[in-house]
Scaffold this active site. Sequence first.
Site, PDB file in Angstrom:
ATOM      1  N   GLU A  51       0.880  -1.323  -0.193  1.00  0.00           N
ATOM      2  CA  GLU A  51      -0.028  -0.118   0.412  1.00  0.00           C
ATOM      3  C   GLU A  51       1.107   1.034   0.107  1.00  0.00           C
ATOM      4  O   GLU A  51       2.266   1.344   0.392  1.00  0.00           O
ATOM      5  CB  GLU A  51      -0.833   0.324   1.184  1.00  0.00           C
ATOM      6  CG  GLU A  51      -1.439  -1.422   1.200  1.00  0.00           C
ATOM      7  CD  GLU A  51      -3.059  -1.497   2.163  1.00  0.00           C
ATOM      8  OE1 GLU A  51      -2.506  -0.382   3.066  1.00  0.00           O
ATOM      9  OE2 GLU A  51      -4.110  -2.091   2.044  1.00  0.00           O
ATOM     10  N   GLU A  62      -1.362 -10.162  -5.768  1.00  0.00           N
ATOM     11  CA  GLU A  62      -1.578 -10.917  -7.205  1.00  0.00           C
ATOM     12  C   GLU A  62      -0.507 -10.116  -8.178  1.00  0.00           C
ATOM     13  O   GLU A  62       0.218 -11.000  -8.951  1.00  0.00           O
ATOM     14  CB  GLU A  62      -3.159 -11.011  -7.533  1.00  0.00           C
ATOM     15  CG  GLU A  62      -3.973 -11.907  -6.430  1.00  0.00           C
ATOM     16  CD  GLU A  62      -4.348 -11.119  -5.865  1.00  0.00           C
ATOM     17  OE1 GLU A  62      -4.104  -9.796  -5.324  1.00  0.00           O
ATOM     18  OE2 GLU A  62      -6.035 -11.064  -6.128  1.00  0.00           O
ATOM     19  N   CYS A  93      -9.635  -9.582  -6.004  1.00  0.00           N
ATOM     20  CA  CYS A  93     -10.279  -8.343  -7.113  1.00  0.00           C
ATOM     21  C   CYS A  93     -10.113  -8.525  -8.417  1.00  0.00           C
ATOM     22  O   CYS A  93      -9.675  -9.357  -9.136  1.00  0.00           O
ATOM     23  CB  CYS A  93      -9.881  -6.831  -6.358  1.00  0.00           C
ATOM     24  SG  CYS A  93      -8.096  -7.079  -7.277  1.00  0.00           S
TER      25      CYS A  93
END
Length: 142
Positions: A51, A62, A93
């Site tokens: 992040e 991923e 996601c």
Amino acid sequence: MPNAGAPTYLSALFEAALKARAHAHAPYSRFPVGAAVRSASGAIYGGCNVENAAYPSGICAETAAIAAMVCAGEREIAAILVLGEGEEPLTPCGACRQRILEFSGPQTRIYCGGASGPGEALTMAELLPHAFGPGRLGRTAP
Ligand code: THU
């Protein structure tokens, strides 16, 4: 732990995702994720979410694992395992489903792992039906 019918590499894939998750940089969401890709050669590449204070600049686990595979000169995902910390299996996601598709085929196994283990394998067709993939551009993937 993997069940009896699981592929022999699944334990190693799970361990790699666990190890990657331990390095997650997730101070904002406090949602560490690990991923591990098994390529066509049998090599395993790990990745974690990274992040950023500028939130949209963060990347998913991923994405990191796939980038590591590509950086090593490989283009084919045989299996990928995504691992969160919760009980519920962590499904990739939407954007990562698209990224997995780029390097996958009908045989690719996508494991959505959680606290109780690697979970069951899903296929790309299950995770991203009616997808826009490389084939739509006249390319064969990978
Ligand atoms: N995340 C992943 O790494 N992979 C996914 O498929 C779902 C979400 C990360 C992104 C962000 O760092 C955190 O989980 C919370 O969304």
